[in-house]
Design a protein around this motif. Structure first.
Motif, PDB file in Angstrom:
ATOM      1  N   PRO A  90      67.968   4.831  94.044  1.00 31.13           N
ATOM      2  CA  PRO A  90      68.897   4.969  95.176  1.00 31.13           C
ATOM      3  C   PRO A  90      70.030   3.958  95.145  1.00 31.13           C
ATOM      4  N   ASP A  91      69.714   2.695  94.806  1.00 32.16           N
ATOM      5  CA  ASP A  91      70.702   1.625  94.924  1.00 32.16           C
ATOM      6  C   ASP A  91      71.581   1.474  93.692  1.00 32.16           C
ATOM      7  N   SER A  92      71.103   1.874  92.521  1.00 32.23           N
ATOM      8  CA  SER A  92      71.819   1.557  91.293  1.00 32.23           C
ATOM      9  C   SER A  92      71.460   2.534  90.182  1.00 32.23           C
ATOM     10  N   THR A  93      72.281   2.474  89.138  1.00 32.20           N
ATOM     11  CA  THR A  93      72.023   3.223  87.917  1.00 32.20           C
ATOM     12  C   THR A  93      72.060   2.243  86.745  1.00 32.20           C
ATOM     13  N   MET A  94      70.988   2.230  85.955  1.00 31.25           N
ATOM     14  CA  MET A  94      70.924   1.340  84.807  1.00 31.25           C
ATOM     15  C   MET A  94      70.916   2.179  83.531  1.00 31.25           C
ATOM     16  N   VAL A  95      71.858   1.893  82.648  1.00 25.72           N
ATOM     17  CA  VAL A  95      71.981   2.636  81.397  1.00 25.72           C
ATOM     18  C   VAL A  95      71.601   1.698  80.254  1.00 25.72           C
ATOM     19  N   THR A  96      70.611   2.108  79.458  1.00 25.80           N
ATOM     20  CA  THR A  96      70.093   1.288  78.377  1.00 25.80           C
ATOM     21  C   THR A  96      70.171   2.058  77.064  1.00 25.80           C
ATOM     22  N   PHE A  97      70.696   1.413  76.040  1.00 31.83           N
ATOM     23  CA  PHE A  97      70.809   2.027  74.719  1.00 31.83           C
ATOM     24  C   PHE A  97      69.804   1.352  73.782  1.00 31.83           C
ATOM     25  N   ILE A  98      68.891   2.141  73.222  1.00 30.64           N
ATOM     26  CA  ILE A  98      67.852   1.635  72.331  1.00 30.64           C
ATOM     27  C   ILE A  98      67.896   2.439  71.033  1.00 30.64           C
ATOM     28  N   GLY A  99      67.880   1.735  69.927  1.00 36.42           N
ATOM     29  CA  GLY A  99      67.878   2.396  68.627  1.00 36.42           C
ATOM     30  C   GLY A  99      66.943   1.702  67.669  1.00 36.42           C
ATOM     31  N   GLY A 100      66.064   2.456  67.045  1.00 31.52           N
ATOM     32  CA  GLY A 100      65.119   1.850  66.116  1.00 31.52           C
ATOM     33  C   GLY A 100      64.237   0.806  66.762  1.00 31.52           C
ATOM     34  N   GLU A 157      65.079  -1.288  69.041  1.00 33.28           N
ATOM     35  CA  GLU A 157      65.832  -2.494  69.405  1.00 33.28           C
ATOM     36  C   GLU A 157      66.738  -2.205  70.589  1.00 33.28           C
ATOM     37  N   LEU A 158      66.757  -3.129  71.535  1.00 27.09           N
ATOM     38  CA  LEU A 158      67.652  -3.029  72.684  1.00 27.09           C
ATOM     39  C   LEU A 158      69.070  -3.366  72.220  1.00 27.09           C
ATOM     40  N   LEU A 159      69.948  -2.384  72.263  1.00 28.31           N
ATOM     41  CA  LEU A 159      71.314  -2.577  71.765  1.00 28.31           C
ATOM     42  C   LEU A 159      72.277  -2.991  72.870  1.00 28.31           C
ATOM     43  N   LEU A 160      72.175  -2.352  74.023  1.00 27.04           N
ATOM     44  CA  LEU A 160      73.129  -2.616  75.106  1.00 27.04           C
ATOM     45  C   LEU A 160      72.540  -2.122  76.414  1.00 27.04           C
ATOM     46  N   GLN A 161      72.902  -2.790  77.487  1.00 23.61           N
ATOM     47  CA  GLN A 161      72.426  -2.383  78.813  1.00 23.61           C
ATOM     48  C   GLN A 161      73.548  -2.573  79.813  1.00 23.61           C
ATOM     49  N   ARG A 162      73.747  -1.580  80.669  1.00 26.16           N
ATOM     50  CA  ARG A 162      74.779  -1.644  81.707  1.00 26.16           C
ATOM     51  C   ARG A 162      74.157  -1.306  83.057  1.00 26.16           C
ATOM     52  N   SER A 163      74.432  -2.144  84.059  1.00 27.94           N
ATOM     53  CA  SER A 163      73.908  -1.915  85.415  1.00 27.94           C
ATOM     54  C   SER A 163      75.078  -1.563  86.334  1.00 27.94           C
ATOM     55  N   ILE A 164      74.962  -0.450  87.051  1.00 25.82           N
ATOM     56  CA  ILE A 164      76.031   0.045  87.908  1.00 25.82           C
ATOM     57  C   ILE A 164      75.485   0.210  89.316  1.00 25.82           C
ATOM     58  N   MET A 165      76.202  -0.346  90.297  1.00 28.24           N
ATOM     59  CA  MET A 165      75.721  -0.319  91.678  1.00 28.24           C
ATOM     60  C   MET A 165      76.081   1.001  92.369  1.00 28.24           C
ATOM     61  N   THR A 166      75.761   2.103  91.706  1.00 27.08           N
ATOM     62  CA  THR A 166      75.890   3.451  92.276  1.00 27.08           C
ATOM     63  C   THR A 166      74.659   4.236  91.862  1.00 27.08           C
ATOM     64  N   GLY A 167      74.023   4.921  92.819  1.00 26.52           N
ATOM     65  CA  GLY A 167      72.818   5.671  92.491  1.00 26.52           C
ATOM     66  C   GLY A 167      72.724   6.963  93.272  1.00 26.52           C
ATOM     67  N   GLY A 168      71.486   7.381  93.527  1.00 25.50           N
ATOM     68  CA  GLY A 168      71.258   8.642  94.218  1.00 25.50           C
ATOM     69  C   GLY A 168      71.408   8.566  95.714  1.00 25.50           C
TER      70      GLY A 168
END
Length: 530
Positions: A184-194, A196-207
């Motif tokens: 509800p409060d946020s959207t977290m986008v995580t990129f994982i490859g092989g 390994e955690l490559l990148l993570q972005r936290s956005i204060m917009t959700g459902g």
């Protein structure tokens, strides 16, 4: 670590709880549920009112017959700072030391007010890729207070990024997967490859936008938030579908911007294989199709990923409770030492490790005894000399007290003299000057104004004629109260029948003669010869 643990993720709108129980080397979910967060108790992942929220958690656990003694938390907050760093290949203890030493350089904050922990993401032959996380101590304190109110012992406080990564890193494959966690409060986008955690972005917009729009249309109260969430996750699109579609478009838009950011990062050459939705709001009607349409990629729910089919025997709820599950696996821990000591977690006990610790301690103690014995005699001698010196210090302590009293007196005397000096000025001669004016000035003189200062008096004077002006000057030069007399040019005004002569007088007081101390004359006494 206790066998049965309550995992909690607290958000502004909802709180998620799942109970996990260790079964051999894996964990089984024995219960899970969501309830509406009491208003104002949680803001941006920080616990604002641990008493109200803690009492609510106790009621929810009691109503479901859940008995447990320990808990873990997963924190999702913009107040938490994280950074990926590459360090040389080193052992875990060495990495911990390096992170602690350089934490102030990783984050542009007053690091003394933060609790810092880390997780090793990957290792190569040349370096170690490490996730370093800093949580404000006030946030940590809020969660430990919450645990105490609920009557549970907090084993760890994890960061949601790490919680998710601990679950998702085991998914095989070299392709990059874009995981989108929508709450509800946020959207977290995580990129994982092989793995390994490559990148993570936290956005204060959700459902929350879609849910609140639906609740407003239905006239629902805040306490019905969970009901609205469940309804939107199972039924057809709501009546106000146009507003709902607009909200879906905005959420899909922030997800697209996260993907664009990934394409501008150092991983720009990597292709995204698939997009996976998870989180408590991932099943909102129309969201999956909207994201797929906007990104132009394959979109799955987390429970649809084949490799996660048997995870924690809870695939139906893994999308919602992924942070709660991950916080149990390999959490970061930001718990302060005093809390660990207070709850009996400061010392690890058990088997061979404990015995080995006692052996090492015994050997160290034996060596210490030998070293102390060789230094015992010099030590006793020095101790005796020290006591003698200390006794001398005590004996002369009164001298120091007397000296301090003298210094205080001297400073006070100097201050008093300074006050006296400042209080003495030449205006003390003003009274004598005025008395002489009254006694010696002709009655025809008129003083238009007078300006007095520390050195004398300036007078604006008028007299009937030049003869009276001459008398005035002659009398002033006889004054004992002034030393210097200055006269401005005289001006005459009026006609022959009525004239006035005006001029200005500057009268300076005598300056006191500075006192001098004459050196005594040297005398030579005659020596009588006997």
């Amino acid at each position: 670590m206790a066998t049965k643990v309550v995992s909690i993720e607290a958000g502004k709108r909802i709180c998620k709880i799942c109970v996990t129980e260790k079964k051999g080397k894996s964990y089984a979910v024995t219960d899970s549920f969501i309830f509406s967060t009491p208003d104002g108790t949680v803001i941006d992942g920080a616990i604002m009112d641990p008493i109200v929220l803690g009492e609510k958690v106790k009621v929810e656990l009691r109503n479901r017959g859940i008995a447990a003694t320990n808990c873990v938390f997963s924190v999702n907050s913009s107040k938490v700072a994280s950074r990926d760093v590459d360090l040389p290949v080193a052992k875990d203890d060495q990495i911990k030391s390096v992170v602690a030493t350089n934490a102030g350089e990783y984050f542009p904050v007053d690091i003394s007010k933060y609790a810092v922990s880390h997780s090793v993401i990957s290792r190569t032959k040349t370096d170690s890729h490490v996730l370093v996380v800093a949580v404000p101590q006030l946030v940590v304190e809020g969660y430990t207070n919450l645990a105490e109110v609920t009557g549970l012992v907090c084993e760890s406080i994890d960061f949601s990024v790490n919680s998710q990564y601990q679950v998702l890193k085991g998914v095989p494959g070299e392709d990059v997967t874009m995981y989108v966690n929508i709450d509800p409060d946020s959207t977290m986008v995580t990129f994982i490859g092989g793995g390994e955690l490559l990148l993570q972005r936290s956005i204060m917009t959700g459902g929350d936008e879609m849910i609140c729009s639906y609740m407003a249309a239905k006239g629902m109260e805040n306490e019905e938030y969970v009901n609205a969430l469940e309804t939107l996750s199972t039924d057809e699109l709501p009546d106000n579908s146009r507003n709902y579609d607009d909200s879906l478009g905005r959420v899909a838009g922030v997800i697209t911007r996260a993907l664009d950011f990934f394409h501008t990062s150092k991983h720009a050459d990597k292709e995204i294989g698939k997009v996976v939705l998870m989180g408590s709001c991932c099943h909102l009607n129309g969201l999956k199709n909207k994201v797929a349409e906007t990104l132009g990629k394959e979109v799955l729910y987390l429970e649809e990923v084949p490799e996660l089919a048997g995870l924690a025997n809870s695939t139906n709820g893994i999308s919602v409770y992924i942070n709660c599950l991950g916080a149990r696996l390999a959490p970061l821990s930001f718990l302060p030492k005093d809390y660990l000591d207070r709850t009996g977690q400061g010392k690890k006990k058990g088997g061979i490790t404990e015995i080995y610790g006692f052996v090492v301690l015994g050997a160290a103690l034996l060596i210490a005894i030998v070293l102390c014995a060789t230094q015992l005699i010099p030590y006793l001698s020095n101790k005796k000399e020290l006591k003698s010196v200390e006794a001398g210090i005590v004996e002369y302590q009164h001298a120091e007290d007397e000296y301090k009293a003298y210094v205080t007196y001297t400073k006070g005397d100097e201050a008093l003299q300074g006050f006296v000096d400042k209080s003495v000025n030449y205006n003390a001669e003003l009274l004598d000057f005025l008395l002489e004016l009254e006694a010696k000035m002709p009655s025809s003189i008129v003083f238009l104004s007078a300006n007095c200062d520390a050195e004398g008096v300036n007078l604006n004077v008028t007299v009937p004629d030049f003869a009276e002006a001459a008398v005035t000057l002659r009398q002033l030069r006889s004054f004992d109260s002034i030393d210097v007399l200055s006269v401005s040019p005289m001006t005459k005004s009026g006609d022959s029948g009525a004239t006035l002569v005006s001029f200005t007088l500057s009268c300076r007081y005598p300056k006191p003669v500075e006192e001098t101390t004459a050196a005594p004359e040297e005398t030579t006494a005659a020596t009588e010869e006997v």
